[in-house]
Design an enzyme around this catalytic site. Structure first.
Site, PDB file in Angstrom:
ATOM      1  N   ASP A  50       0.830  -1.202   0.000  1.00  0.00           N
ATOM      2  CA  ASP A  50       0.000   0.000   0.000  1.00  0.00           C
ATOM      3  C   ASP A  50       0.870   1.260   0.000  1.00  0.00           C
ATOM      4  OD1 ASP A  50       0.850  -0.061   2.623  1.00  0.00           O
ATOM      5  OD2 ASP A  50      -1.154   0.069   3.517  1.00  0.00           O
ATOM      6  N   SER A  51       2.190   1.095  -0.011  1.00  0.00           N
ATOM      7  CA  SER A  51       3.103   2.208  -0.307  1.00  0.00           C
ATOM      8  C   SER A  51       2.756   2.795  -1.675  1.00  0.00           C
ATOM      9  CB  SER A  51       4.563   1.733  -0.273  1.00  0.00           C
ATOM     10  OG  SER A  51       4.729   0.581  -1.078  1.00  0.00           O
ATOM     11  N   ASP A  89      -1.084  -6.412  -0.324  1.00  0.00           N
ATOM     12  CA  ASP A  89      -1.195  -5.734   0.970  1.00  0.00           C
ATOM     13  C   ASP A  89      -2.640  -5.318   1.234  1.00  0.00           C
ATOM     14  OD1 ASP A  89       0.174  -4.803   3.150  1.00  0.00           O
ATOM     15  OD2 ASP A  89       1.061  -3.069   2.145  1.00  0.00           O
ATOM     16  N   LYS A 117      -0.831  -9.602   3.002  1.00  0.00           N
ATOM     17  CA  LYS A 117      -0.093  -9.050   4.146  1.00  0.00           C
ATOM     18  C   LYS A 117      -0.992  -8.135   4.957  1.00  0.00           C
ATOM     19  CE  LYS A 117       3.176  -5.687   3.812  1.00  0.00           C
ATOM     20  NZ  LYS A 117       2.579  -4.655   4.696  1.00  0.00           N
ATOM     21  N   GLU A 119      -1.141  -5.638   8.700  1.00  0.00           N
ATOM     22  CA  GLU A 119      -0.358  -4.965   9.734  1.00  0.00           C
ATOM     23  C   GLU A 119      -0.948  -5.211  11.116  1.00  0.00           C
ATOM     24  OE1 GLU A 119       0.200  -0.805   8.898  1.00  0.00           O
ATOM     25  OE2 GLU A 119       0.911  -1.179   6.860  1.00  0.00           O
ATOM     26  N   GLU A 186       9.385  -3.896  10.452  1.00  0.00           N
ATOM     27  CA  GLU A 186       9.750  -2.583   9.900  1.00  0.00           C
ATOM     28  C   GLU A 186      10.121  -1.614  11.013  1.00  0.00           C
ATOM     29  OE1 GLU A 186       6.965  -0.862   7.119  1.00  0.00           O
ATOM     30  OE2 GLU A 186       8.062   1.033   7.043  1.00  0.00           O
TER      31      GLU A 186
END
Ligand code: KIV
Length: 270
Positions: A50-51, A89, A117, A119, A186
């Protein structure tokens, strides 16, 4: 070319690579052409991160990214990469409930991802279990989780205080116990990431987490030294300077991850 197998990567191969002491090389990509270059130059895992919101769409954070956007870019990447394992993501809010997460994950898998993925830990542990029970492989992401930017008050290194470090160690074991097959760490001090990796039953991938993780990931635009309009964190290295071309930069990154020379102390947090 890569010394890793040129047959397509599968989820069980992640644990096998770790058992054999082979570092995992991961990069983000959002389109077919770059995905093809990554695939041809030694990248094992491609993250449709999602960057995307920050480096492609020009936003200030990852928060406005949508499920539609990740599904679209996953389809683009899947057309370009034949060997690398594609990881999609979950964007902000799309994994808030097990049912929501499952619906989004099915779209990502049907778009060409082999893994999704998410978070965090906490209530996300139930979501990991829910997905894994339904045959959807999961990568967890702990430490500096960009979707927590509002709570954290910025993109800040995590786990520096004893209590926060203990919580990260506990969460890392919990996501593996819930069924995650891979863990991105991260923005955590290198020594803490090394401890987590040593205790983890699943491979770890670092970004700003030191050299002792089982693999590394960077955002493609950062590796190519592109000005995205965002401050570059300490762990970012421009590989284009030494690589001489896009393919050369990716090759240089893959080689440096595999021989353990990236990240060095200048690209890690103490
Ligand atoms: O979205 C992304 O690119 C990521 C990486 C920075 C790990 O989550």
């Amino acid at each position: 070319m890569s010394d890793t197998p040129q047959k397509p990567w599968t989820v069980p191969m992640l644990a096998q690579a770790r058992a054999e002491g082979r570092k995992l090389v991961m990069l983000t990509s959002y389109d077919a052409s770059f995905a093809r270059v990554l695939d041809d130059n030694g990248v094992d895992l491609i993250l449709i991160g999602d960057s995307l919101g920050m480096v492609v769409m020009g936003m200030a954070s990852t928060l406005p990214v949508t499920v539609d956007a990740i599904a679209y870019h996953t389809r683009c990447v899947a057309r370009g990469a034949r060997h690398a394992l594609k990881i999609a993501d979950f964007p902000f809010g799309s994994d808030a409930t097990p049912e929501q997460a499952h619906a989004a994950a099915v779209r990502f898998i049907q778009s060409g991802a082999a893994m999704v993925k998410l978070e965090g830990a906490g209530y996300k542990l139930d979501i990991i279990r829910f997905l894994v029970e339904r045959e959807i492989p999961v990568c967890a992401h702990l430490g500096l989780t960009p979707q927590s930017v509002l709570r954290m008050g910025g993109f800040k290194v995590q786990g520096r205080e004893d209590a926060a470090a203990a919580k990260l160690r506990e969460d890392a074991l919990a996501v593996a116990e819930a069924g995650a097959a891979l863990l991105v760490l991260e923005g955590v001090p290198a020594a803490l990431a090394a401890q987590i990796t040593a205790a983890s039953p699943i491979p770890t991938i670092g970004i700003g987490a030191g050299a002792d993780c089982d693999g590394q990931v960077l955002v493609l635009h950062d590796l190519l030294g592109l000005d995205t309009g965002h401050r570059k964190p300490k762990f970012v290295k421009d590989f284009l300077a030494e690589g001489g071309s896009v393919a050369g930069a990716i090759r240089a990154y893959a080689d440096a991850v595999r021989d353990g020379s990236f990240p060095d102390a200048d690209h890690a947090y103490a």
